[in-house]
Scaffold this motif. Sequence first.
Motif, PDB file in Angstrom:
ATOM      1  N   PHE A 277       0.864  -1.188   0.000  1.00 49.66           N
ATOM      2  CA  PHE A 277       0.000   0.000   0.000  1.00 49.66           C
ATOM      3  C   PHE A 277       0.897   1.233   0.000  1.00 49.66           C
ATOM      4  CE2 PHE A 277       0.845  -0.877   4.417  1.00 49.66           C
ATOM      5  CZ  PHE A 277       0.857   0.334   5.072  1.00 49.66           C
ATOM      6  N   GLN A 278       0.295   2.413  -0.030  1.00 49.42           N
ATOM      7  CA  GLN A 278       1.073   3.645  -0.195  1.00 49.42           C
ATOM      8  C   GLN A 278       2.005   3.925   0.978  1.00 49.42           C
ATOM      9  OE1 GLN A 278      -1.312   7.064  -1.261  1.00 49.42           O
ATOM     10  NE2 GLN A 278      -2.447   5.933  -2.832  1.00 49.42           N
TER      11      GLN A 278
ATOM     12  N   THR B 289       1.047   7.778   6.899  1.00 46.90           N
ATOM     13  CA  THR B 289      -0.226   8.063   6.223  1.00 46.90           C
ATOM     14  C   THR B 289      -1.327   8.340   7.241  1.00 46.90           C
ATOM     15  OG1 THR B 289      -0.821   5.711   6.119  1.00 46.90           O
ATOM     16  CG2 THR B 289       0.395   6.624   4.241  1.00 46.90           C
TER      17      THR B 289
ATOM     18  N   MET C   3      -4.035   5.704   7.755  1.00 45.42           N
ATOM     19  CA  MET C   3      -4.942   5.345   6.662  1.00 45.42           C
ATOM     20  C   MET C   3      -4.300   4.322   5.738  1.00 45.42           C
ATOM     21  SD  MET C   3      -6.591   9.074   5.727  1.00 45.42           S
ATOM     22  CE  MET C   3      -7.725   8.334   4.563  1.00 45.42           C
TER      23      MET C   3
ATOM     24  N   LYS D 215      -4.031   3.463   2.493  1.00 45.22           N
ATOM     25  CA  LYS D 215      -4.240   3.996   1.152  1.00 45.22           C
ATOM     26  C   LYS D 215      -3.642   3.074   0.091  1.00 45.22           C
ATOM     27  CE  LYS D 215      -3.965   8.844   2.658  1.00 45.22           C
ATOM     28  NZ  LYS D 215      -3.250  10.132   2.468  1.00 45.22           N
ATOM     29  N   GLY D 216      -4.377   2.872  -1.002  1.00 40.87           N
ATOM     30  CA  GLY D 216      -3.864   2.098  -2.118  1.00 40.87           C
ATOM     31  C   GLY D 216      -3.761   0.610  -1.856  1.00 40.87           C
TER      32      GLY D 216
END
Length: 275
Positions: A31-32, A89, A92, A94-95
């Motif tokens: 993920f990001q 992040t 979160m 994200k991605g």
Amino acid sequence: MRLSVDHITRYSYERPVRGLVQSHRLTPSVFQGQRVISWEVSVKGGDTAAVRGAEFTDGAGDRIQGWSIAGPLTDLSVTVRGLVETSDTAGMLKGYREVINPCAYKRETAMTAASGALSDLAEGVSDAGGALALAHGLSAAVTGAIAYHPGVTHAHTSASEALALGEGVCQDHAHALIALARLRDLPARYVSGYLFADASGTAHEAAHAWAEIHVPGFGWIGFDPANACCPDERYIRLASGFDARDAAPIRGVARGGQPGDEAMDVTVAVLSSDQ
């Protein structure tokens, strides 16, 4: 931040076993917030290397790797070494790619089952600021109700038992937060991973754990009541599940014979590799 991981799990058996099969969730999530630079998992029984089996990504986005080794065996070691680049992040996810509906994580388990005390704790948190504020409030409630104290709980301690004790470890904090979130109709799940805890590189007794809550409009957000924060660049995420058993990084079955007492020793060192 660049974090290096050195994680060794050693098993010993009172009587030799004919063979072992294991399933690993030991590969960092994609993920990001994190990027794998290098990562290697090896399994040995004595001087014999295990055979790597099938590898796949499940519906929750976790990478699953199978291993098997023929015996007789009296000991086994699982070694994880790697380097991961992380970023903050704000908790979160994200991605991250997965196909399971978040509502599936409203199901309670024996370790996250509601009790009267858990219900009272959950209902005492205001939702006046919306779902995100509620999630933060639930995490803070767990931090205040369960003090971090290694050794007072065990692998099978439930959220209600930890709350009654008022003490526990990261696993207990995560289970309690999952229970509270589900009581307030928010999907929540258990997350296993690693944490860079200090600059000295002191080895930890075990890898870290926290919880993720699915917040409408934001998606999955991590909360770590044990450290009163959301996961940031110090954290490496591995896998998730309904509770600690479901998200276990290593699962295994011994074949044949009577293995007797199984002893396990875990050492984890997470260091900063930033230059």
